[in-house]
Motif scaffolding. Sequence first.
Motif, PDB file in Angstrom:
ATOM      1  N   ALA A 187       0.832  -1.211   0.000  1.00 11.15           N
ATOM      2  CA  ALA A 187       0.000   0.000   0.000  1.00 11.15           C
ATOM      3  C   ALA A 187       0.867   1.261   0.000  1.00 11.15           C
ATOM      4  O   ALA A 187       0.606   2.219  -0.753  1.00 11.15           O
ATOM      5  CB  ALA A 187      -0.926  -0.003   1.218  1.00 11.15           C
ATOM      6  N   ARG A 188       1.900   1.276   0.818  1.00 11.93           N
ATOM      7  CA  ARG A 188       2.794   2.446   0.854  1.00 11.93           C
ATOM      8  C   ARG A 188       3.469   2.654  -0.497  1.00 11.93           C
ATOM      9  O   ARG A 188       3.613   3.788  -0.965  1.00 11.93           O
ATOM     10  CB  ARG A 188       3.830   2.278   1.969  1.00 11.93           C
ATOM     11  N   HIS A 189       3.893   1.554  -1.104  1.00 11.72           N
ATOM     12  CA  HIS A 189       4.546   1.638  -2.417  1.00 11.72           C
ATOM     13  C   HIS A 189       3.586   2.185  -3.474  1.00 11.72           C
ATOM     14  O   HIS A 189       3.942   3.088  -4.251  1.00 11.72           O
ATOM     15  CB  HIS A 189       5.035   0.249  -2.820  1.00 11.72           C
ATOM     16  N   LEU A 190       2.377   1.645  -3.528  1.00  8.11           N
ATOM     17  CA  LEU A 190       1.402   2.081  -4.533  1.00  8.11           C
ATOM     18  C   LEU A 190       1.021   3.540  -4.339  1.00  8.11           C
ATOM     19  O   LEU A 190       0.877   4.289  -5.316  1.00  8.11           O
ATOM     20  CB  LEU A 190       0.150   1.203  -4.464  1.00  8.11           C
ATOM     21  N   LEU A 198      -6.809   6.062  -4.514  1.00  9.60           N
ATOM     22  CA  LEU A 198      -6.871   6.132  -3.056  1.00  9.60           C
ATOM     23  C   LEU A 198      -7.743   5.009  -2.502  1.00  9.60           C
ATOM     24  O   LEU A 198      -7.419   4.396  -1.481  1.00  9.60           O
ATOM     25  CB  LEU A 198      -7.436   7.485  -2.614  1.00  9.60           C
ATOM     26  N   PHE A 199      -8.848   4.743  -3.165  1.00 10.52           N
ATOM     27  CA  PHE A 199      -9.780   3.713  -2.699  1.00 10.52           C
ATOM     28  C   PHE A 199      -9.094   2.355  -2.638  1.00 10.52           C
ATOM     29  O   PHE A 199      -9.235   1.610  -1.665  1.00 10.52           O
ATOM     30  CB  PHE A 199     -10.998   3.649  -3.625  1.00 10.52           C
ATOM     31  N   GLU A 200      -8.342   1.988  -3.675  1.00 16.03           N
ATOM     32  CA  GLU A 200      -7.685   0.683  -3.737  1.00 16.03           C
ATOM     33  C   GLU A 200      -6.591   0.573  -2.681  1.00 16.03           C
ATOM     34  O   GLU A 200      -6.450  -0.460  -2.017  1.00 16.03           O
ATOM     35  CB  GLU A 200      -7.100   0.442  -5.130  1.00 16.03           C
ATOM     36  N   LEU A 204      -6.308  -2.005   0.799  1.00 15.00           N
ATOM     37  CA  LEU A 204      -5.187  -2.830   1.238  1.00 15.00           C
ATOM     38  C   LEU A 204      -4.836  -2.546   2.692  1.00 15.00           C
ATOM     39  O   LEU A 204      -4.574  -3.468   3.481  1.00 15.00           O
ATOM     40  CB  LEU A 204      -3.967  -2.575   0.347  1.00 15.00           C
ATOM     41  N   VAL A 205      -4.828  -1.259   3.071  1.00 12.35           N
ATOM     42  CA  VAL A 205      -4.499  -0.895   4.447  1.00 12.35           C
ATOM     43  C   VAL A 205      -5.562  -1.416   5.407  1.00 12.35           C
ATOM     44  O   VAL A 205      -5.246  -1.910   6.503  1.00 12.35           O
ATOM     45  CB  VAL A 205      -4.339   0.626   4.582  1.00 12.35           C
ATOM     46  N   CYS A 237      -7.352   8.568   4.334  1.00 17.62           N
ATOM     47  CA  CYS A 237      -8.708   9.082   4.594  1.00 17.62           C
ATOM     48  C   CYS A 237      -8.732  10.605   4.529  1.00 17.62           C
ATOM     49  O   CYS A 237      -9.676  11.210   4.001  1.00 17.62           O
ATOM     50  CB  CYS A 237      -9.197   8.596   5.960  1.00 17.62           C
ATOM     51  N   TYR A 238      -7.677  11.233   5.037  1.00 17.66           N
ATOM     52  CA  TYR A 238      -7.600  12.693   5.002  1.00 17.66           C
ATOM     53  C   TYR A 238      -7.538  13.189   3.552  1.00 17.66           C
ATOM     54  O   TYR A 238      -8.231  14.136   3.166  1.00 17.66           O
ATOM     55  CB  TYR A 238      -6.387  13.173   5.787  1.00 17.66           C
ATOM     56  N   ASP A 239      -6.712  12.523   2.749  1.00 17.76           N
ATOM     57  CA  ASP A 239      -6.593  12.916   1.340  1.00 17.76           C
ATOM     58  C   ASP A 239      -7.912  12.729   0.598  1.00 17.76           C
ATOM     59  O   ASP A 239      -8.225  13.487  -0.331  1.00 17.76           O
ATOM     60  CB  ASP A 239      -5.496  12.098   0.648  1.00 17.76           C
ATOM     61  N   ALA A 240      -8.666  11.711   1.011  1.00 16.53           N
ATOM     62  CA  ALA A 240      -9.953  11.459   0.375  1.00 16.53           C
ATOM     63  C   ALA A 240     -11.070  12.306   0.979  1.00 16.53           C
ATOM     64  O   ALA A 240     -12.240  12.140   0.617  1.00 16.53           O
ATOM     65  CB  ALA A 240     -10.305   9.983   0.496  1.00 16.53           C
ATOM     66  N   LYS A 241     -10.697  13.184   1.930  1.00 13.67           N
ATOM     67  CA  LYS A 241     -11.645  14.079   2.613  1.00 13.67           C
ATOM     68  C   LYS A 241     -12.695  13.320   3.426  1.00 13.67           C
ATOM     69  O   LYS A 241     -13.807  13.795   3.637  1.00 13.67           O
ATOM     70  CB  LYS A 241     -12.318  15.029   1.617  1.00 13.67           C
TER      71      LYS A 241
END
Length: 251
Positions: A187-190, A198-200, A204-205, A237-241
């Motif tokens: 997830a960190r790599h992607l 962001l959803f995908e 994973l996280v 989650c923050y980035d996705a508001k």
Amino acid sequence: RLAPNSLSIAVSYTNIGNVLYAQGKLEGALQYHHKAKSIIQTLAPDSLQFAQLYHFFGETYMRQGKFEACSLYLNSGRRIGRAEHHDSPILLSLTAYSGWVLHLRGKSKGAKEKINSARDRLHHQGGRSVLAAIISRFLGTILSDTARRTDTAQVYGATKVFEEGMAILQRIAPRSIEMALMLGALARHLRRNELQSLFEVERLVRQALEIMESDTIGVTRSQTDYLELKEVAYQLCYDAKDHREASRHAS
């Protein structure tokens, strides 16, 4: 009745130390492993049993963030029984972990060389084990951490290595702590290289956190690993508001 300094007693000490490690009681684990060490270094100093014990020390010190002590034990363990057991899984694991600690200490070039060496030797043995998956996570993370955004070959090379490790774990250990760590690393790599939505990445996280928070994995999670995953989840989650979900991960 067993003699107080027999190898059987050393095995018992080692097993108690392993249980304490799994419970997250690291100082207690070290105490029992040192008791085992005092016996085995006299009775079987060139054995794989002794090399395995040094691996336990290395893992425990790594989990404590004591990387110098960790490196000392892992590299010493690699020298035990090397002449007779050059390609045994425990010595290959010691090589891979010693490489990983180099990366954690900022020495990624030497780290990659050691991990690739262990990976190649395990591959020649047809390795499709948890160890092979761990090595894939180590190597994928190093490739990801050291790749420039414009170096697409290395970025996609890291993705391929992660996918190889994931495929192994999906077959043999789908609900393990190693699967949680693999999901988090992928997830960190992607996310870093903007290879998935962001959803995908959040999916994973969430999977990784769900495994870590489960009672079925059989080992107390590393608090450091868990908090790093929570931080990734919060940022996603923050980035996705999604501020409500971000607040939950921040707590």
